[in-house]
Motif scaffolding. Structure first.
Motif, PDB file in Angstrom:
ATOM      1  N   MET A 198       0.852  -1.191   0.000  1.00 57.50           N
ATOM      2  CA  MET A 198       0.000   0.000   0.000  1.00 57.50           C
ATOM      3  C   MET A 198       0.894   1.249   0.000  1.00 57.50           C
ATOM      4  SD  MET A 198      -2.737   1.315   2.861  1.00 57.50           S
ATOM      5  CE  MET A 198      -3.657  -0.201   2.889  1.00 57.50           C
ATOM      6  N   GLN A 213      -0.258   7.454  -0.396  1.00 51.78           N
ATOM      7  CA  GLN A 213      -1.524   8.105  -0.727  1.00 51.78           C
ATOM      8  C   GLN A 213      -2.717   7.231  -0.343  1.00 51.78           C
ATOM      9  OE1 GLN A 213      -1.688  11.266  -1.770  1.00 51.78           O
ATOM     10  NE2 GLN A 213      -3.903  11.084  -1.485  1.00 51.78           N
ATOM     11  N   SER A 214      -2.611   5.946  -0.648  1.00 47.80           N
ATOM     12  CA  SER A 214      -3.708   5.017  -0.305  1.00 47.80           C
ATOM     13  C   SER A 214      -3.872   4.912   1.213  1.00 47.80           C
ATOM     14  CB  SER A 214      -3.426   3.624  -0.888  1.00 47.80           C
ATOM     15  OG  SER A 214      -3.292   3.685  -2.279  1.00 47.80           O
ATOM     16  N   VAL A 230      -5.723   7.897   2.532  1.00 43.22           N
ATOM     17  CA  VAL A 230      -7.161   7.799   2.260  1.00 43.22           C
ATOM     18  C   VAL A 230      -7.851   6.938   3.320  1.00 43.22           C
ATOM     19  CG1 VAL A 230      -8.883   6.898   0.638  1.00 43.22           C
ATOM     20  CG2 VAL A 230      -6.918   8.186  -0.222  1.00 43.22           C
ATOM     21  N   SER A 236      -9.043  -2.352   7.487  1.00 44.57           N
ATOM     22  CA  SER A 236      -7.945  -2.247   6.512  1.00 44.57           C
ATOM     23  C   SER A 236      -6.626  -1.961   7.207  1.00 44.57           C
ATOM     24  CB  SER A 236      -8.242  -1.139   5.494  1.00 44.57           C
ATOM     25  OG  SER A 236      -9.351  -1.468   4.704  1.00 44.57           O
TER      26      SER A 236
END
Length: 1035
Positions: free
Chosen positions: A1, A4-5, A8, A27
């Motif tokens: 990952m 940026q992800s 989010v 997550s």
């Protein structure tokens, strides 16, 4: 990952939509162990372009992950964080700490603390070099921030654990001094300068907390530091930038610097500047500090206090610390001489006003009375309270320098009281009266012991205190209740005055103001303790308990529970009609307190947890008071079962000991142990196996009760199988090589409980328990545990001598065990006392019964030589047992005589008044500790492990009269003589051979034991008749 992800997902974790939040959290949990995850979180935290809320949630996640995973809990467990990730975090976090805003810095600081505590110095050897290097360049703040965490790690460490601090101090003390010097010289310093100085002060504090570093024994080096501290102490705090709000002002940087400076100087003075506390090598430092600096610090402190005298501001903590310094100076001649010229101003214009009710008190009283009550009874608050420090100063002054100060201070207080009485209603100095009453209460010990005050106390209470029970001011009503409680135990010449005070305090429990009600309940405790005629309280007891529980529903305070305990203790079985209601109310209060404690995640307010403990302790007191009314326990059990079930798990670790005491009472005093109570057995055994080994001696008591009072169920039940459960637990603990000898002492005692209570019914368990005991015996070092394990053998022989001896032969240890046993019986210490089986009469008795049981075996199992040796050892042990019983009886009689002549403080005449009034110092006397005499409490004492088995003192005490055991009814002398009589009939030749080969001295011992046995037989018969008479009368 990628970063940026991850950002989010962190943003989604802040969503008001619960589904989105849950998905984000899942997550994060899914990817938390992925390579570089920790590094990415760190990069988000320091990314100034990222949303601050996202950076904050990233910092919290980062902190929690580091705290949980940086160091594996198990030494053999692999780290969940890759070594490469750890290296990157260590390299970068030091640079990032000073760059991020304070909100994020606190989170990174917690991470850094975790990492340093785990890694330094072994896995982060370059850290100190980084700190030293950066103290010389632009990274000074970061270096100081890290050095503070580093020094804090060793603040409380001692001996070898402290070694790393020596190199830290050696490398950084001079650079720190140079930075400190430059900062102090800045003409118009900003609050950022204060932050740097505060960090230096904290580092210095951690470095000197336990000992003075050797570098500071250099007079020039120490003087250089002291010049700077004294400069900070004397320099006024900048006016510019000070917050107007008092709560914000006390946390302002420059006031924090002032506080830490005073803190450091107090520590140097109290720990290292007192010549009486120092060893020879530190005495020179103490002399130097007292001569060169102590007086100067005192002068600075007095000047600081002048600020509040003039109406200026000082933070509460600073005032508190200064007054602590002054209190410590009172007993030192040179310091007291410096204090004397300014003492009157200090006492009457600074100390006394601090004792008076003020605007802050009134605001809190009106706006948040619950918080007012909490602060008033919180010992943590006392550490910061100027009022508490002022009271302590007055008490110390009167105690150490009472001759020249008590009269002067009392005169001042009386003038205030007179002025108050003479003033018209609208002009009465209510707050000064409050301070005067506080002073009277604070001085109660000195006033109660010394004339002319002692004889005037009752008149003082009637004239100046009792009228305030009807004051229009709530704070004066509360203070009157408190003062009355302080003097409840004086000798009232007119019992009507005691009665008036008592009823006024009880009426105060119904006051409209919460603090008055709480102070009244607290005071009531003193009146209950002092009450000579319970008839004064008995008629109002129902009403009193009702008001008490109304208050408990409002306030969680352990002092309230103390009062209830006192009432229950005093009235004993008279509480029976209220026992059920009391337990119901206390159980409800307990659950409320636990909810409060669980909600207090930070642990800032320990009041709920303390009150919860108090509720359980009060329940135990109630159970003890109605112990002779077993039918009540049937009704009480359903109320307490939910508490016992929940708190015998990990949820109850903070109250585990108190809950075990309740279980002990319920299993001991109930007419029978219910199946619901049996359901607690697995909980205790599971806890013991998992985390509760420190409570083994406490768990032993209820397990003993289950086996001894529920023997039939213990033996018959197979689901669960209690016999197997006991074996699993005992064998696991006995075989655990990581456990110290002291940890497992209750295990052989449990085996004794099994053998004695289940005689003839657990033959199949004799061999396993003997095997595990002998295995442990071979690697045992502590004499006390050795004795307990030998007693397992003795108990097995008493249980079934033929079975036990055959097992010892079967496993090939008979010669070894009896050799060790006889050796232990013969060992004596320098004082001439036995080295083994000497603590309690019970130990010797068990050995006597075990050895005597051997004598009943036929010749083929116990040959003549062994028979003779056992016979002689038994005779010697019986004589020792007889002597110990006689000695215990003699000591008990002596104790009774001592108590008959015991004088309380109130019995002392005027000639025995406080030595401090003559300028003498008195040492604290030992307090008499009145122990409970209930059987169960004694049983708990008897099971308590003893850590002093290797000393030469013989700390025997006997609880045998209180302990209940199947062998209580067995007299070892009668048992021995009866065994020999059976032998004389069944094997006359063996008996004749024994008597012929016996040496003269052993024949004399045998005759003496026989005579004593007949004497005991007569005494036992007489005791039975005496017990039967009241039983028949009751029937």
């Amino acid at each position: 990952m990628d970063i940026q992800s991850l950002a989010v997902i962190l943003q989604a974790a802040l969503s008001p939509n619960p589904d989105e939040r849950k998905a984000a959290e899942e997550s994060l949990n899914q990817f938390q162990y992925a390579p570089q995850h920790l590094v990415r979180l760190l990069l988000i935290i320091v990314d100034g372009n990222c949303d601050m809320a996202v950076r904050q949630v990233a910092s919290i996640h980062f902190k929690n992950f580091v705290a949980k995973n940086w160091s594996p809990n198990d030494n053999g467990e692999a780290s969940k964080i890759l070594q490469g990730d750890k290296d990157i975090v260590r390299q970068n976090i030091l640079l990032f700490v000073p760059q991020v805003p304070p909100l994020l810095r606190s989170q990174l600081g917690e991470c850094l603390k975790t990492i340093i505590n785990c890694d330094y110095p072994e896995h982060w050897p370059g850290l100190l070099h980084w700190v030293k290097h950066n103290l010389h360049d632009q990274q000074v703040y970061g270096a100081l921030f890290v050095l503070r965490i580093l020094s804090r790690k060793y603040e409380f460490k001692s001996d070898e654990e402290r070694t790393p601090i020596y190199s830290i101090v050696e490398e950084t003390l001079v650079p720190l001094l140079n930075i400190f010097n430059k900062l102090v010289q800045i003409s118009s310093p900003s609050v950022d300068v204060a932050e740097l100085i505060k960090l230096i002060c904290k580092i210095f504090w951690s470095s000197i907390y336990l000992e003075i570093p050797k570098q500071l024994y250099d007079a020039n080096m120490f003087n250089a530091w002291m010049i700077l501290f004294l400069h900070i102490l004397e320099r006024p705090v900048p006016l510019e930038g000070q917050p107007a709000d008092p709560d914000q002002r006390k946390s302002w940087g420059w006031w924090k610097v002032k506080k830490w400076t005073v803190h450091i100087l107090n520590r140097l003075y109290t720990r290292f500047g007192d010549m009486r506390l120092q060893n020879p090598e530190n005495k020179a430092f103490a002399v130097m500090f007292t001569k060169t600096y102590a007086g100067k610090i005192l002068e600075c402190h007095l000047n600081l206090l002048d600020v509040i005298r003039a109406g200026g501001y000082l933070p509460d903590r600073v005032i508190n610390l200064i007054l602590q310094y002054l209190s410590n100076s009172v007993s030192k001649v040179s310091m007291y001489q410096l204090l004397q010229p300014r003492l009157d101003v200090l006492l009457f214009e600074i100390i006394f006003p601090l004792m008076c009710f003020n605007d802050t008190d009134q605001k809190l009283w009106d706006e948040d009375p619950h918080e007012y009550v909490r602060k008033g009874y919180d010992i943590i608050e006392d550490l910061y309270s100027p009022r508490t420090a002022a009271m302590d100063f007055v008490s110390e002054l009167v105690r150490k320098r009472g001759k020249e100060n008590l009269q002067k201070f009392v005169t001042f207080i009386v003038e205030i009281l007179i002025r108050y009485n003479e003033a018209p209603l609208e002009q009465k100095p209510y707050r000064q009266k409050d301070g005067a009453l506080l002073a009277i209460g604070a001085l109660c010990d000195g006033l109660k012991q010394n004339e002319p005050y002692k004889s005037e106390l009752e008149r003082m209470l009637v004239q100046y205190v009792f009228p305030e029970f009807r004051s229009p001011m709530g704070h004066l009503r509360a203070k009157a209740a408190w003062v009355a409680g302080q003097y409840a135990n004086i000798d009232f010449s007119d019992q009507n005055n005691f009665r008036t005070a008592l009823h006024s305090v009880v009426a105060g429990m119904r006051d409209t103001e919460l603090p008055v009600r709480v102070d009244s309940v607290f005071s009531l405790r003193s009146f209950v303790e002092a009450c000579k005629d319970l008839g004064e309280i008995r008629p109002i007891l129902p009403q009193l308990l009702d008001e008490f529980f109304k208050l408990m529903n409002e306030v969680e305070n352990e002092d309230l529970v103390f009062t209830l305990e006192t009432i229950v203790d005093k009235f004993g079985e008279e509480m029976a009609p209220y026992a059920l209601g009391l337990c119901q109310n206390l159980a409800s209060a307990f659950w409320r307190c636990m909810s409060t404690a669980e909600a207090d995640e930070e642990g800032d307010d320990p009041g709920g947890a303390l009150a919860a403990v108090g509720c359980l302790r009060a329940i135990s007191t109630i159970l003890e008071s109605v112990s002779r009314l077993p039918h009540l326990f049937f009704h009480i059990e359903p109320i307490l079962l939910p508490i016992m079930r929940r708190m015998l798990t990990t949820d109850g670790q903070e109250v585990f000991e108190e809950v075990l005491e309740i279980v002990s009472y319920m299993t001991f005093f109930s007419p029978a142990i219910s199946l619901e109570m049996w359901s607690l057995w697995p909980l205790m055994v599971d806890a013991l196996s998992d985390w509760a080994i420190d409570f083994f001696s406490n768990i032993l008591v209820p397990l003993d009760n289950y086996i001894s009072r529920g023997t039939a169920h213990f033996l018959a039940c197979k689901d669960p199988d209690y016999q197997q459960s006991l074996w699993n637990m005992v064998s696991t603990i006995m075989a655990d090589q990581n456990l110290e000898d002291g940890d497992i002492e209750p295990a052989p005692k449990l085996i004794e409980v099994l053998f004695q209570n289940c005689k003839g019914q657990v033959d199949h368990w004799v061999e396993p328990y003997l095997r595990i005991s002998i295995e442990r015996l071979r690697r045992t070092e502590k004499p006390y545990l050795k004795g307990l394990l030998i007693q397992v053998v003795a108990n097995a022989l008493y249980y079934n001598p033929m079975l036990a001896l055959s097992i010892l032969h079967k496993i090939g240890v008979a010669t070894e065990i009896f050799g060790l046993w006889f050796q232990m019986l013969q060992q004596v210490k320098k004082a001439g006392v036995r080295a083994s089986f000497r603590r309690w009469e019970h130990d010797k008795k068990v050995c006597c019964l075990g050895l005597t049981s051997l004598l009943s075996l036929p010749n083929e199992l116990l040959p003549a030589e062994a028979f003779g040796r056992v016979f002689r050892a038994t005779l010697e042990l019986l004589v020792a047992y007889k002597d110990q019983v006689a000695e215990a009886a003699k000591e008990e009689d002596a104790d009774d005589d001592d108590m008959d002549g015991f004088q309380t403080d109130e019995d002392d005449g005027a000639d025995g008044s406080d030595k401090e009034m003559r300028g003498e110092e008195d040492e604290d006397g030992d307090e008499a500790d009145s122990s409970r005499l209930q059987k169960l409490a004694a049983q708990a004492k008897a099971f308590r492990p003893d850590d002093d088995d290797d000393d030469d003192s013989d700390e025997d005490y006997s609880d045998d009269d209180e302990l209940q055991s199947p062998i209580d009814e067995v007299d070892p002398f009668v048992f021995f003589v009866d065994t020999m009589k059976v032998l004389q009939v069944s094997d006359s030749l063996r008996f004749q051979n024994l008597t012929q080969m016996l040496e003269f001295n052993y024949q004399a011992l045998a005759n003496g034991v026989a005579e004593h046995a007949e004497q005991r037989r007569t005494e036992i018969q007489k005791e039975k008749v005496e017990k039967a008479v009241p039983a028949n009368a009751a029937a």
